[in-house]
Design a protein around this motif. Structure first.
Motif, short mmCIF file in Angstrom:
data_model
loop_
_atom_site.label_atom_id
_atom_site.label_comp_id
_atom_site.label_asym_id
_atom_site.label_seq_id
_atom_site.Cartn_x
_atom_site.Cartn_y
_atom_site.Cartn_z
N GLY A 96 0.84 -1.20 -0.02
CA GLY A 96 0.03 -0.09 -0.07
C GLY A 96 0.86 1.16 -0.03
O GLY A 96 0.58 2.07 -0.83
N TYR A 97 1.66 1.19 0.93
CA TYR A 97 2.59 2.52 0.88
C TYR A 97 3.65 2.70 -0.06
O TYR A 97 3.95 3.67 -0.53
CB TYR A 97 3.28 2.77 2.36
N ALA A 98 4.14 1.47 -0.54
CA ALA A 98 5.02 1.55 -1.82
C ALA A 98 4.26 2.15 -2.92
O ALA A 98 4.84 3.08 -3.65
CB ALA A 98 5.48 0.13 -2.02
N PHE A 99 2.98 1.68 -3.10
CA PHE A 99 2.12 2.36 -4.38
C PHE A 99 1.56 3.74 -4.18
O PHE A 99 1.65 4.47 -5.05
CB PHE A 99 0.69 1.43 -4.48
N LEU A 100 1.59 4.10 -3.02
CA LEU A 100 1.23 5.45 -2.81
C LEU A 100 2.45 6.37 -2.54
O LEU A 100 2.34 7.71 -2.57
CB LEU A 100 0.64 5.67 -1.43
N PRO A 102 5.03 7.52 -4.48
CA PRO A 102 5.07 8.44 -5.58
C PRO A 102 4.18 10.00 -5.36
O PRO A 102 4.53 10.95 -5.23
CB PRO A 102 4.83 8.08 -6.68
N TYR A 103 2.81 9.23 -5.00
CA TYR A 103 1.70 10.43 -4.72
C TYR A 103 2.20 11.17 -3.65
O TYR A 103 2.29 12.44 -3.38
CB TYR A 103 0.51 9.73 -4.51
N LEU A 104 2.58 10.55 -2.51
CA LEU A 104 2.80 11.21 -0.94
C LEU A 104 4.06 12.02 -1.20
O LEU A 104 4.14 13.16 -0.76
CB LEU A 104 3.00 10.05 -0.12
N VAL A 106 5.45 13.54 -3.85
CA VAL A 106 5.17 14.73 -4.64
C VAL A 106 4.26 15.50 -4.09
O VAL A 106 4.55 17.01 -3.91
CB VAL A 106 4.78 14.31 -6.07
N THR A 107 3.06 15.05 -3.37
CA THR A 107 2.11 15.98 -2.67
C THR A 107 2.90 16.52 -1.45
O THR A 107 2.77 17.90 -1.21
CB THR A 107 1.16 15.25 -2.29
N LEU A 108 3.78 16.06 -0.66
CA LEU A 108 4.23 16.65 0.35
C LEU A 108 5.28 17.60 0.04
O LEU A 108 5.36 18.64 0.83
CB LEU A 108 4.98 15.34 1.39
N THR A 109 6.00 17.46 -0.88
CA THR A 109 7.05 18.42 -1.41
C THR A 109 6.36 19.57 -2.09
O THR A 109 6.57 20.84 -1.68
CB THR A 109 7.89 17.90 -2.36
N PHE A 110 5.42 19.23 -3.16
CA PHE A 110 4.96 20.26 -3.89
C PHE A 110 3.64 21.05 -3.46
O PHE A 110 3.16 22.00 -4.31
CB PHE A 110 4.85 20.02 -5.41
N THR A 111 2.85 20.32 -2.59
CA THR A 111 1.63 20.99 -2.04
C THR A 111 1.67 21.41 -0.62
O THR A 111 1.84 22.64 -0.23
CB THR A 111 0.33 19.84 -2.29
N VAL A 112 1.79 20.46 0.39
CA VAL A 112 2.06 20.64 1.67
C VAL A 112 3.11 21.46 2.07
O VAL A 112 3.07 22.62 2.63
CB VAL A 112 1.79 19.28 2.57
N PHE B 112 1.49 6.54 -12.19
CA PHE B 112 1.55 6.75 -10.46
C PHE B 112 -0.03 6.46 -10.18
O PHE B 112 -0.32 6.40 -8.87
CB PHE B 112 2.21 7.92 -10.26
N MET B 115 -1.41 3.40 -9.73
CA MET B 115 -0.74 2.65 -8.34
C MET B 115 -1.47 3.23 -7.18
O MET B 115 -1.97 2.35 -6.31
CB MET B 115 0.73 3.06 -8.67
N ALA B 116 -1.53 4.40 -7.12
CA ALA B 116 -2.17 5.09 -6.07
C ALA B 116 -3.79 4.52 -5.72
O ALA B 116 -4.24 4.14 -4.78
CB ALA B 116 -2.08 6.44 -5.99
N ALA B 119 -3.96 1.02 -4.47
CA ALA B 119 -3.73 1.04 -3.05
C ALA B 119 -4.96 1.42 -2.26
O ALA B 119 -5.49 1.00 -1.39
CB ALA B 119 -2.63 1.93 -2.63
N LEU B 123 -6.35 -2.52 -1.23
CA LEU B 123 -5.69 -2.84 -0.12
C LEU B 123 -6.01 -2.20 0.93
O LEU B 123 -6.71 -1.11 1.05
CB LEU B 123 -3.97 -2.35 -0.38
N PHE B 125 -4.86 -1.09 4.73
CA PHE B 125 -3.94 -0.83 5.70
C PHE B 125 -4.05 0.35 6.45
O PHE B 125 -4.88 1.26 6.21
CB PHE B 125 -2.31 -0.94 4.80
N THR B 146 -0.29 27.93 -4.10
CA THR B 146 1.15 27.40 -4.15
C THR B 146 2.00 28.00 -5.39
O THR B 146 3.02 27.70 -5.36
CB THR B 146 0.64 25.77 -4.58
N LEU B 153 10.61 27.39 -4.40
CA LEU B 153 11.38 26.08 -4.38
C LEU B 153 11.88 25.74 -5.62
O LEU B 153 12.96 25.05 -5.63
CB LEU B 153 10.10 24.86 -4.19
N VAL B 172 1.81 13.54 -10.31
CA VAL B 172 0.32 13.04 -9.73
C VAL B 172 -0.42 14.13 -9.58
O VAL B 172 -0.12 15.41 -9.55
CB VAL B 172 0.85 12.61 -8.38
N ILE B 177 -6.05 10.50 -9.44
CA ILE B 177 -6.17 9.45 -8.68
C ILE B 177 -7.63 9.21 -8.43
O ILE B 177 -8.11 8.12 -8.09
CB ILE B 177 -5.33 9.68 -7.36
#
Lengths: 415, 299
Positions: A96-100, A102-104, A106-112, B112, B115-116, B119, B123, B125, B146, B153, B172, B177
């Motif tokens: 689950g986390y491996a598939f997420l 890329p999303y996480l 990119v979003t944590l860097t470029f959004t959050v 991507f 994939m997301a 998940a 899945l 989790f 942003t 950045l 992404v 998604i």
């Protein structure tokens, strides 16, 4: 499975520690990238110069994020320890986390990350080339300085303009979209063809459409020619207008028609200018098809049995629309109104290309102002101020869409 | 309304029937008239602009304007195609840049994104629903917020005037998604359960069971993201600043300043920009429209 569970207490400890370190490390790296330091090539010359800048200006920022990262890392580590003994759960968790990932990332860097940076910067004086300088709420106060000092009214005027824009464009495009969708939903031949033709303006880039409209709006352009010929047949003499260069407001025109006058110090009574309304028209032209498609899909989703039941009970067409169609369309209407509001309050492309905010700032919009302030188009670069404007705009968008949801969902509970 | 005698019923019925027929014919006539009128309004700006591209420099400025050009000057198209702003700023280059960026971003989002979506939809989790709700929340954030910090950045990463500044944040998107997740959830799970019993890994299930079934949704995401990158303006305007890096939209905004009153040439540029997306749209219009409709219904 059962065997594995018995000696599970120690089993998950090492992976849990690895997960903890990994999560904290990734978040700290993202925070470092978005740390409020000066930007530009000089500070990025080497990792060392960058770290010394971070130490000088961004320690409070980093401290807060690191604490949050440790809390987050702790929770994830606990989960890892919990799922590790069970093979299926472990696999699902890791996949689950491996598939997420890329999303996480990119979003944590470029959004959050960038939003946290912008929030911090909005309390600072910041022009990218020097260190940020904490000035508290000054940027936010500056945004509303126009209430007392009329030379600083840019942001207020921009808000005033987009509120008019939303107030006119959103209802008009919603109603037109519904009308066109019901027209297409009726049994007609070549439905696919008409649908495709109607949708074409929404596919094309707004830059292309804006350029075409600038050309049609020229003083010696087709719109003036069209109006002149049509009004000429009825015997009215029409003088060509420079559509995108005319600052006269709607209310101002009405008042002047009755011999009155609105002085420029009371610009807020003048209403949307001719130039601004010309841009509104063009915007409606591009957005109506998208919303029409959404309505059409919703109409086709309505169970035909409902219509049959209504016609058996002897309801006429108007009643059916009122009692069956309209309530069922409410969720999609809400969505279209909310999307329309979010879009109209952030107009940029059309303004940048067609008017640059003029004439007399009657087409200035918040996003255009943010863009010019951040790049220093009309003076010094003021990124902190621009960030503050962006947050005020976001707050207004949230508030308005929240209100719309409240108003529009009222009375739908019974259906 | 109660009719008592038989003699009265027949004439009334016949009359009302023929009335209904004529009424329907008139209604249908006006419906088609309206459809054609709206269709013309939607296409007219494009038709006018297209005819404008083949007019001479004088003709395009003359007033009153003529509908058809006197001579069809196709060489205007060649003039624009051969534009050279210097520093590598040529038309084929911009076309390539735009196409390259659009394809890259679309493919990345489909890969991507699915994939997301796998998940989220398949899945179980800890933290899955929290991440999903977080994603829904990010969809509400206006782009204006942003804009500036992302620019800062990019200066720090030294990616200004590099395609990476547009590709990295575009890898992404919550929207694609979300679309894919809704679609994956509508695929029945029976097939996978059989595969799991056979000992297949999640990666195998994803590749051999879900992806083939999800082709229409993936194609929709590909097309919509291609179009949205092709049509994006503010980000490329902010990040790309030498002529060899421009995308078509940015180049067009320069055209407008450079050609000033030569609207025939600016319009050719606009056509070059619009035609590829329009062709794509006419080929795949079903997927386009389904994608938009889907976003509306599920959102």
């Amino acid at each position: 499975m059962e065997n594995k569970k018995t000696n599970s207490n120690q089993q998950g400890t090492v992976p849990a520690i690895i997960a903890f370190v990994g999560v904290v490390f990734i978040i700290v790296v993202i925070a470092l990238l978005n740390a409020p330091t000066m930007g530009g090539a000089r500070v990025m010359a080497s990792v060392k110069t960058y770290f010394s800048e971070v130490r000088a200006t961004a320690m409070p920022f980093m401290a807060v994020i690191t604490i949050l990262a440790i809390i987050g890392g702790f929770f994830i580590a606990r989960e890892v320890k919990k799922v590790w003994p069970d093979e299926r759960k472990r696999k699902e968790f890791l996949t689950g986390y491996a598939f997420l990932a890329p999303y996480l990332i990119v979003t944590l860097t470029f959004t959050v990350g960038v939003i946290l940076f912008a929030l911090y910067i909005s309390f600072n004086k910041y022009d990218i080339f020097t260190r940020p300088e904490w000035i508290g709420l000054d940027n936010y106060k500056e945004a509303f300085a126009g209430f007392t000092d009329s030379t600083k009214r840019d942001f207020l005027q921009a808000l005033y303009n987009v509120l008019w824009y939303a107030a006119i464009v959103v209802p008009v495009q919603t109603i037109l979209a519904l009308r066109m969708a019901t027209l297409l939903n009726a049994p007609v031949k070549f439905k696919q063809f008409f649908r495709t033709v109607f949708y074409a303006p929404s596919v094309t880039s707004s830059v292309v459409i804006t350029l075409i409209f600038i050309w049609l709006y020229l003083k010696n352009g087709y719109l003036n020619f069209f109006l002149q010929s049509v009004l000429g047949w009825v015997g009215i003499d029409f003088t060509p207008i420079a559509w995108l260069g005319d600052p006269r407001g709607l209310i101002q025109l009405i008042v002047e028609a009755f011999g009155g006058e609105i002085p420029s110090s009371q610009w807020y009574f003048r209403g949307p200018s001719i130039a601004w309304m010309a841009i509104m028209f063009q915007n409606i032209f591009t957005t109506v098809p998208t919303f029409m498609i959404m309505y059409l899909a919703a109409l086709q989703d309505i169970n035909p049995a409902l219509y049959e039941a209504a016609s058996i009970e002897g309801a006429n067409k108007r009643d059916v629309f009122k009692k069956v169609t309209r309530p069922l369309l409410k969720p999609i209407t809400m969505m279209i109104v909310v999307l329309g509001t979010i879009g109209t309050l952030q107009v940029f492309d059309q303004v940048y290309l067609a008017t640059s905010g003029g004439p007399l700032k009657t087409s200035l919009t918040p996003v255009y102002l943010i863009f010019t302030e951040a790049l220093g188009v009309n003076g010094p670069i003021t990124m902190g101020y621009a960030s503050a404007l962006a947050f005020i705009l976001a707050a207004i968008i949230f508030a308005l869409t929240f209100l719309q949801r409240r108003i529009l969902t009222k009375g739908t509970e019974m259906y | 309304m109660t009719v008592t005698t038989k003699d009265n019923i027949t004439p009334i019925k016949v009359k009302s029937h023929s009335q209904a027929v004529t009424e329907n014919v008139i209604k249908a006539f006006f419906r088609y008239l309206l459809l054609i009128a709206i269709g013309l309004i939607m296409l007219l700006p494009f038709i006018m602009a297209f005819l404008g591209t083949v007019k001479t420099d004088q003709e395009i400025l003359s007033y009153p304007p003529k509908f058809l050009p006197e001579v069809w000057r196709w060489d205007n198209w060649a003039r624009v195609w051969n534009t050279d702003l210097g520093a590598g700023g040529t038309f084929p280059r911009w076309l390539f840049n735009t196409a390259f960026l659009s394809v890259t971003v679309a493919v990345a989002q489909a890969a991507f994104g699915s994939m997301a979506a796998f998940a989220f939809s398949r899945l179980k989790f800890a933290g899955r629903d929290a991440v999903f709700n977080f994603m829904l929340a990010t969809m509400m954030i206006p782009g204006a917020v942003t804009l500036i910090p992302a620019y800062v950045l990019m200066t720090k990463l030294q990616l200004i005037n590099s395609f990476w500044s547009l590709i990295l944040p575009g890898l992404v998107s919550a929207g694609s998604i979300f679309t894919l997740t809704s679609f994956f959830r509508s695929i029945p799970v029976d097939l996978e359960e059989a595969a799991i019993i056979d000992g297949a890994t999640y990666m195998q299930i994803f590749r051999t069971v879900i992806l083939p079934l999800a082709k229409p949704a993936i194609l929709t995401v590909l097309i919509l993201q291609f179009q949205s990158m092709w049509n994006s303006f503010m980000q490329p305007l902010l990040y790309l600043n030498t002529p060899d890096k421009y995308v078509l939209n940015v180049a067009l905004s320069i055209f407008q300043q450079q050609y000033k009153s030569q609207w025939n040439l600016t319009l050719v540029g606009a056509m070059f920009n619009a035609i590829p997306v329009l062709i794509l749209f006419f080929i795949f219009s079903r997927y386009y429209i389904e994608g938009v409709a889907y976003a509306g219904i599920k959102g």
